[in-house]
Write an enzyme that holds these catalytic residues in place. Structure first.
Site: not given
Length: 322
Positions: A79-80, A126-128, A145-147, A151, A240
């Site tokens: 998805k990236d 933003l989708r979520r 943000r973050g891994n 999170r 984006c």
């Protein structure tokens, strides 16, 4: 001895885990040794919100390394990847996709329906955000943000400051933290991002030996589903910051396998929510995605996306699986 194949990967726990899994699969299937080569991407160096980072921030450095020949192949969270074809490169395999659904991790083991009005929910997509807002649960949705570990610490750590976070179930499973999920979200509530849960194994198109070697990892049903979802995304030409979702499932039909594709375009505040579905054969995966997107554009999806449907292909970037 045969020299090890050099597999380029981002350095996050998730990227290293999924690349390590692919490396083991390549060695098991072919006998070729594989070594991981860490590549730092622009997305890894930035703390900006994912949707503001631009196109390909988590993959461009890996693709540059492939083109330069400093690595032999790369593993991406599919998805990236921007939807535009990368000249000189080839997706040699789409391994079997993990569960593409989103997952909730909430304090007290609560489900989404059990969160009280005003509960704080963190997510980087933003989708979520759009779909959470569309549910009308009066949640306080916060961009983060973050891994994955960073999170999760916002909910389960000693300094937790959120009631819940939403992450991709596949990413949690790949790093062994799926047991912390309090609810796997039904796609009827939270439709996944196009290609969520899938990996893309990419190499140079002119390295025919490697193209053939890596093809052993390809899982045809997963590739067909992802093809339909990404054709949907590409036809919408979503930028984006667009909240676009898609989920294709393969099931046995009356005359063979069928793809059932669901797609959605949702305004960030959740007040406009366009959803449709379409079916067809795996061989027609691309056309199914294109047709579903065209139907949504006819219903006014372009006004939600903030363009006339013709802003230029290959501009999609939905951020890291993490």
């Amino acid at each position: 001895m045969t020299a090890p194949l050099r597999l380029g990967t981002r350095g996050s726990a998730l990227a290293m885990a999924q690349s390590g899994q692919v490396a083991k699969a390549v060695t098991a299937a072919t006998g070729r040794p594989v070594e991981l080569v860490e590549v730092v991407t622009a997305g890894d160096r930035s703390n900006a919100p994912v949707h503001r980072l631009g196109v390909g921030v988590f993959v461009s450095a890996l693709r540059d390394a492939l083109t330069a020949g400093t690595i032999d192949f790369a593993v991406h969270s599919y998805k990236d990847l921007p939807t535009a074809v990368a000249p000189g490169l080839h997706i040699a395999a789409v391994p079997a996709r993990l569960d593409p659904r989103d997952a909730l991790i909430a304090q007290g083991g609560r489900t989404l329906a059990e969160l009280p009005p005003g509960a704080t929910v963190g997510t980087g997509a933003l989708r979520r955000i759009a779909q959470l807002n569309a549910l009308g649960l009066q949640l306080e949705v916060t961009p983060i943000r973050g891994n994955i570990d960073t999170r999760l610490a916002r909910v389960v750590g000693p300094e937790a400051d959120l009631d819940a976070v939403v992450l991709a179930r596949a990413g949690l499973a790949r790093i062994g933290r799926a047991d912390e999920i309090t609810e796997t979200l039904d796609p009827m509530l939270m439709l996944p991002a196009p290609a969520q849960g899938a990996l893309a194994v990419e190499c140079r198109v002119d390295d025919q030996n490697l193209v053939e070697l890596l093809a052993v990892l390809d899982h045809a049903p997963s590739r067909a589903a992802v093809t339909a979802e990404r054709a949907f995304l590409a036809t919408l030409e979503a930028g984006c910051s667009a909240p676009v979702a898609a989920y294709a499932e393969l099931a046995e039909g009356d005359t063979g396998d069928e793809i059932y594709l669901r797609g959605a375009v949702i305004s960030p505040d959740g007040t406009r929510d366009l959803r449709l579905s379409r079916t067809g054969t795996p061989a027609d995966a691309t056309e199914i995605g294109k047709a579903l997107a065209a139907e949504l554009l006819d219903l006014g999806a372009d006004s939600i996306l903030g363009h006339d449907g013709h802003t230029g292909p290959g501009t999609q970037q939905f951020g890291s699986t993490e």
